[in-house]
Design a protein around this motif. Structure first.
Motif, mmCIF file in Angstrom:
data_model
loop_
_atom_site.group_PDB
_atom_site.id
_atom_site.type_symbol
_atom_site.label_atom_id
_atom_site.label_comp_id
_atom_site.label_asym_id
_atom_site.label_seq_id
_atom_site.Cartn_x
_atom_site.Cartn_y
_atom_site.Cartn_z
ATOM 1 N N THR A 159 0.789 -1.284 0.072
ATOM 2 C CA THR A 159 -0.038 -0.124 -0.081
ATOM 3 C C THR A 159 0.637 1.125 0.207
ATOM 4 O O THR A 159 2.010 1.245 0.593
ATOM 5 C CB THR A 159 -0.818 0.030 1.268
ATOM 6 O OG1 THR A 159 -0.145 -0.013 2.428
ATOM 7 C CG2 THR A 159 -1.835 -0.974 1.071
ATOM 8 N N LEU B 297 0.813 5.549 0.708
ATOM 9 C CA LEU B 297 -0.256 6.634 0.966
ATOM 10 C C LEU B 297 0.724 7.780 0.651
ATOM 11 O O LEU B 297 1.695 8.095 1.602
ATOM 12 C CB LEU B 297 -0.560 6.333 2.339
ATOM 13 C CG LEU B 297 -1.293 7.679 3.079
ATOM 14 C CD1 LEU B 297 -2.665 7.835 2.544
ATOM 15 C CD2 LEU B 297 -1.509 7.232 4.791
ATOM 16 N N CYS C 218 1.460 12.076 0.682
ATOM 17 C CA CYS C 218 0.719 13.322 1.137
ATOM 18 C C CYS C 218 0.688 14.283 -0.182
ATOM 19 O O CYS C 218 1.798 14.287 -0.967
ATOM 20 C CB CYS C 218 1.679 13.946 2.153
ATOM 21 S SG CYS C 218 1.271 15.591 2.632
ATOM 22 N N CYS D 203 -5.152 11.815 6.264
ATOM 23 C CA CYS D 203 -4.248 10.960 6.848
ATOM 24 C C CYS D 203 -3.275 11.808 7.516
ATOM 25 O O CYS D 203 -2.799 12.677 7.171
ATOM 26 C CB CYS D 203 -3.887 9.873 6.048
ATOM 27 S SG CYS D 203 -5.197 8.720 5.387
ATOM 28 N N CYS E 43 0.465 12.992 8.192
ATOM 29 C CA CYS E 43 1.767 12.836 7.470
ATOM 30 C C CYS E 43 2.841 13.020 8.456
ATOM 31 O O CYS E 43 2.955 14.099 9.204
ATOM 32 C CB CYS E 43 1.736 13.921 6.274
ATOM 33 S SG CYS E 43 3.240 14.168 5.635
ATOM 34 N N SER F 220 -4.404 13.143 0.983
ATOM 35 C CA SER F 220 -3.459 12.119 0.565
ATOM 36 C C SER F 220 -3.821 11.301 -0.538
ATOM 37 O O SER F 220 -5.225 11.453 -0.617
ATOM 38 C CB SER F 220 -3.241 11.282 1.895
ATOM 39 O OG SER F 220 -2.694 11.901 3.041
ATOM 40 N N LYS F 221 -3.306 10.631 -1.404
ATOM 41 C CA LYS F 221 -3.664 9.597 -2.246
ATOM 42 C C LYS F 221 -3.109 8.277 -1.749
ATOM 43 O O LYS F 221 -2.064 8.013 -1.372
ATOM 44 C CB LYS F 221 -2.995 9.845 -3.600
ATOM 45 C CG LYS F 221 -3.392 11.217 -4.202
ATOM 46 C CD LYS F 221 -2.830 11.571 -5.555
ATOM 47 C CE LYS F 221 -3.111 12.780 -5.985
ATOM 48 N NZ LYS F 221 -2.505 13.056 -7.436
ATOM 49 N N TRP F 222 -4.335 7.278 -1.881
ATOM 50 C CA TRP F 222 -3.971 6.013 -1.183
ATOM 51 C C TRP F 222 -4.355 5.042 -2.538
ATOM 52 O O TRP F 222 -5.105 5.191 -3.376
ATOM 53 C CB TRP F 222 -4.990 5.509 -0.278
ATOM 54 C CG TRP F 222 -4.796 4.324 0.272
ATOM 55 C CD1 TRP F 222 -3.889 3.752 1.287
ATOM 56 C CD2 TRP F 222 -5.181 3.129 -0.229
ATOM 57 N NE1 TRP F 222 -4.071 2.616 1.652
ATOM 58 C CE2 TRP F 222 -4.979 1.898 0.499
ATOM 59 C CE3 TRP F 222 -6.027 2.748 -1.148
ATOM 60 C CZ2 TRP F 222 -5.223 0.575 0.616
ATOM 61 C CZ3 TRP F 222 -6.403 1.236 -1.311
ATOM 62 C CH2 TRP F 222 -6.164 0.358 -0.463
#
Length: 318
Positions: free
Chosen positions: A120, A122, A124, A170, A172, A181-183
Motif C-alpha cells: 500500500t 499513502l 501526502c 491521513c 503525514c 493524501s492519495k492511497w
C-alpha cells in the motif's frame, strides 16, 4: 455432495462448510496433521473441521460430527441461535485454524492457500512524501455500486488511486498533521484460492441495509487482463488465471436472511446448489441467478481457484 441440517440457525456455517469441502487443497493439508495428542476438551476447531470434511467425503452418517463442529465453534465464540455474517465467520475460522494447529509450518501452508500480499502507498498531497507498507489479506472485500456492477468493475474500483480529503485526511509524519493524501494498493502475489466478498451491507440512520443490486461475475477470468494496473513491478503476471468453484449466496434482509451455496464439485466438475440439507444439481445458467437484482438472491462471496496451468490438481501433493 452431502446436505447439512440446519441446527440453531446454522445456515451460515453450513454454507461455509460446503465451500471448504470443495476446497480439496484444505482437506489434504488437514489430513496431514498429527492429532493424536489433541484433547477433546480443548474444543479444537481444525480437528473438528477435519472430521466434518472427512465425513462429507464419505458415506458415513453426518449428524454427530456436524453438531460437534457447531458446538466447537460456540466454545470459540461463534454463538448458535444467532444470525452471523458469512464473511466474518469465514475469516474467524481461518484465523482459529491457524492458531490452533500446533504444527507451525502446516498452519502457515493453510493460511497461504488464501493469503493475498499487498503493498500500500499513502502519499501526502502537500509535501509529496510517501508511506509504503506491505501486508496481507485472506480475502478481497470489494465495494459495489448501488446500481448494476460487475466483478471486473469492483476490482477496478478497488485498485484505483483514491484521494483522501476532509474527514478522511491521513496523518503525514513529515508535515506533522492531517493532510490530503492519495492511497493506492499494488499486488505482490495472489493465492491458490482467491476469496472475494462484496460489500453489500451499508450502515444507515435506520440500521444496516442490504444492497440487492445486480453484480455479474465470470466463471473464469485472467486477473492481469481485468485490472492491468493492480500489480507491483515484481509480480509474475503469468500466474493470474482463476476459475470459480463456489458462490456464497445471501437472500433476505440484512438483519434477517438466509445463506445457501453454489458449489462446483471437485470430482465431477458439475455445479450443485446446497440449501442446508437440500442439494440438487444445477447448470451454470442457474448459478448466474446469484448475480442479484431487486428482491433476488445475491452473491456475497466468490471462491476462485488458480487455473490448471498455475496450480496443482486434486490428488496432487501440496
Amino acid at each position: 455432495m452431502r446436505g447439512l441440517g440446519n441446527h440453531c440457525l446454522s445456515c451460515c456455517v453450513n454454507t461455509l462448510l460446503q465451500t471448504f469441502s470443495a476446497t480439496w487443497e484444505l482437506g489434504e493439508l488437514l489430513d496431514k496433521w498429527e492429532t493424536a495428542h489433541v484433547r477433546e476438551e480443548d474444543h479444537n476447531v481444525p480437528l473438528n473441521l477435519r472430521r466434518v470434511l472427512v465425513t462429507m467425503r464419505s458415506d458415513r452418517p453426518l449428524l454427530v460430527p456436524h453438531r460437534d463442529f457447531l458446538a466447537c465453534l460456540e466454545e470459540n465464540g461463534i454463538r448458535r441461535n444467532t444470525q452471523h455474517d458469512a464473511d466474518q465467520v469465514f475469516l474467524f475460522i481461518l484465523d482459529v485454524v491457524f492458531q490452533q494447529i500446533d504444527n507451525s509450518s502446516l498452519a502457515l501452508e493453510v493460511q497461504n492457500l488464501y493469503k493475498i500480499f499487498l503493498e500500500t502507498h499513502l502519499q501526502c498531497c502537500n509535501c509529496g512524501s510517501a508511506q509504503i507498507k506491505s501486508s496481507h489479506l485472506l480475502n478481497l472485500q470489494l465495494p459495489v455500486k448501488e446500481e448494476h456492477d460487475s466483478l471486473e468493475g469492483c476490482l477496478t474500483t478497488y485498485f484505483e488511486l483514491q484521494e483522501l480529503r476532509g474527514e478522511n485526511c491521513c496523518f503525514c509524519p513529515k508535515c506533522g498533521t492531517q493532510t490530503p493524501s492519495k492511497w493506492g494498493a499494488k499486488l505482490l502475489s495472489l493465492p491458490q484460492i482467491l476469496c472475494i466478498s462484496f460489500k453489500r451491507f451499508r450502515a444507515s440512520r435506520s440500521g444496516t441495509r442490504k444492497l440487492d443490486c445486480r453484480v455479474t461475475f465470470p466463471e473464469s477470468f485472467d486477473f492481469a487482463a481485468v485490472v492491468r494496473d493492480a500489480f507491483a513491478p515484481s509480480f509474475p503476471r503469468s500466474h493470474c488465471t482463476y476459475k470459480l468453484f463456489a458462490v456464497v449466496v445471501h437472500s433476505g434482509l440484512a438483519t434477517c436472511g438466509h445463506y445457501t451455496a453454489f458449489v462446483c464439485h471437485p470430482s465431477d466438475q458439475r455445479w450443485y446448489h446446497a440449501n442446508d440439507s437440500h442439494v440438487k444439481q444445477v447448470s451454470w445458467e442457474q448459478v448466474k441467478s446469484a448475480y442479484g437484482g431487486h428482491d433476488r438472491d445475491a452473491a456475497y462471496m466468490l471462491m476462485y481457484r488458480k487455473g490448471p496451468k498455475d496450480g496443482p490438481q486434486p490428488g496432487a501433493s501440496a
